[in-house]
Design an enzyme around this catalytic site. Structure first.
Site, PDB file in Angstrom:
ATOM      1  N   GLU A 174      19.312  55.855  23.649  1.00 32.41           N
ATOM      2  CA  GLU A 174      18.415  56.868  24.231  1.00 32.41           C
ATOM      3  C   GLU A 174      17.612  57.636  23.177  1.00 32.41           C
ATOM      4  O   GLU A 174      17.104  58.727  23.467  1.00 32.41           O
ATOM      5  CB  GLU A 174      19.216  57.863  25.063  1.00 32.41           C
ATOM      6  CG  GLU A 174      19.800  57.276  26.327  1.00 32.41           C
ATOM      7  CD  GLU A 174      20.137  58.371  27.327  1.00 32.41           C
ATOM      8  OE1 GLU A 174      19.411  58.504  28.315  1.00 32.41           O
ATOM      9  OE2 GLU A 174      21.130  59.096  27.100  1.00 32.41           O
ATOM     10  N   HIS A 218      19.796  66.489  23.416  1.00 34.15           N
ATOM     11  CA  HIS A 218      19.975  65.814  24.707  1.00 34.15           C
ATOM     12  C   HIS A 218      21.448  65.914  25.069  1.00 34.15           C
ATOM     13  O   HIS A 218      22.314  65.526  24.294  1.00 34.15           O
ATOM     14  CB  HIS A 218      19.551  64.347  24.632  1.00 34.15           C
ATOM     15  CG  HIS A 218      19.972  63.566  25.854  1.00 34.15           C
ATOM     16  ND1 HIS A 218      19.648  63.976  27.124  1.00 34.15           N
ATOM     17  CD2 HIS A 218      20.699  62.432  25.993  1.00 34.15           C
ATOM     18  CE1 HIS A 218      20.160  63.124  27.997  1.00 34.15           C
ATOM     19  NE2 HIS A 218      20.811  62.186  27.345  1.00 34.15           N
ATOM     20  N   HIS A 272      24.610  65.959  28.342  1.00 32.62           N
ATOM     21  CA  HIS A 272      25.088  65.696  29.707  1.00 32.62           C
ATOM     22  C   HIS A 272      26.037  66.818  30.119  1.00 32.62           C
ATOM     23  O   HIS A 272      26.976  66.588  30.868  1.00 32.62           O
ATOM     24  CB  HIS A 272      25.846  64.364  29.770  1.00 32.62           C
ATOM     25  CG  HIS A 272      25.131  63.190  29.201  1.00 32.62           C
ATOM     26  ND1 HIS A 272      25.777  62.079  28.712  1.00 32.62           N
ATOM     27  CD2 HIS A 272      23.802  62.932  29.045  1.00 32.62           C
ATOM     28  CE1 HIS A 272      24.894  61.199  28.269  1.00 32.62           C
ATOM     29  NE2 HIS A 272      23.690  61.693  28.451  1.00 32.62           N
TER      30      HIS A 272
HETATM   31 ZN   LIG Z   1      21.884  60.647  28.160  1.00 29.02          ZN
END
Ligand SMILES: [Zn+2]
Length: 246
Positions: A75, A94, A96
């Site tokens: 990613e 980034h 989660h």
């Molecule tokens: Zn991700």
């Protein structure tokens, strides 16, 4: 990439892991301090485990520069696309982190309700990979997906990603780490407050006033605290000088 910037990026990874913003997954990058058309990001490894030798350089399209056998994150395109679209951005997280996920999959907007969380802004967009790319595994695995996400982010500091997580972009590494941590806190507080009744969120004017009076000392004080908790050395030297021309 100089040793100081490298050490700072390792520290950012360890802090985000210690604070529960990333687990085995999620990442943080910086724009290359000496070359604005590159960014620096670890090889594909859990942030808690990252060491200096894991940090790689990438062109903005995600091409590794001198990979030496190291496997990059699938990613990584998230990062290059944001640096490409936003010359003002020098660091990207980034995540989660679990508290924010419900706000990416429901109609309830994530909004700031506490002064420390004002940096998320009053409007947090949701990027849905399905809109442009149909049924995928939801991972941002191409430059096209990264650019679509960057477009949804626009000039804002935060965008949620439906069924996936969020991106946080900012002018410094300390700033994006700060904002990613307080974004998760706000999400958790909002969910708790919603069980009690109607929430009085921060107004646009309050958010503007908070951000206008926030100094770099705020980020510094938090960074020192988080370094201590993560068992990382605290370095007072600011990493971010003027952006160099490539
Ligand atoms: Zn991700």
């Amino acid at each position: 990439m100089d040793a100081h910037a490298l050490a700072e990026l390792v520290t950012a990874n360890r802090i985000l892991a210690r604070e529960g913003i990333v687990d085995a997954f999620g990442h943080v990058s910086i724009r290359h301090p000496g070359q604005a058309d590159r960014y620096c990001l670890s090889r594909a490894r859990a942030p808690e485990c990252i060491e200096g030798a894991d940090i790689m350089e990438f062109a903005l399209d995600g091409t590794p520069i001198g990979p030496r056998g190291r496997k990059p994150y699938a990613e990584r395109y998230i990062h290059g696309a944001i640096y490409e679209a936003r010359p003002d951005v020098r660091a990207v997280v980034h995540t989660h982190s679990p508290g924010i996920i419900p706000f990416g999959v429901t109609a309830v907007p994530l909004r700031p309700l506490m002064h420390m969380c004002a940096s998320m802004g009053t409007e947090v967009p949701i990027w849905d990979s399905r809109t442009a790319f149909g049924d995928t595994n939801l991972l941002v695995t191409s430059a096209a997906m990264g650019r679509d996400l960057a477009a949804a982010l626009g000039q804002r500091p935060v965008a949620l990603m439906r069924g996936h997580g969020a991106v946080v972009a900012g002018a410094s590494l300390r700033e994006v780490v700060f904002n990613a941590i307080y974004l998760e806190l706000n999400a958790n507080l909002q969910q708790r407050a919603a069980t009690l009744g109607e929430i009085r969120f921060l107004s646009d004017g309050e958010v503007r006033a908070i951000l206008a009076t926030r100094s770099s000392f705020t980020f510094e004080r938090a960074w020192e605290y988080w370094c201590q908790r993560a068992g990382q050395p605290y370095d007072e030297r600011p990493m971010e000088g003027p952006l160099s021309k490539c």
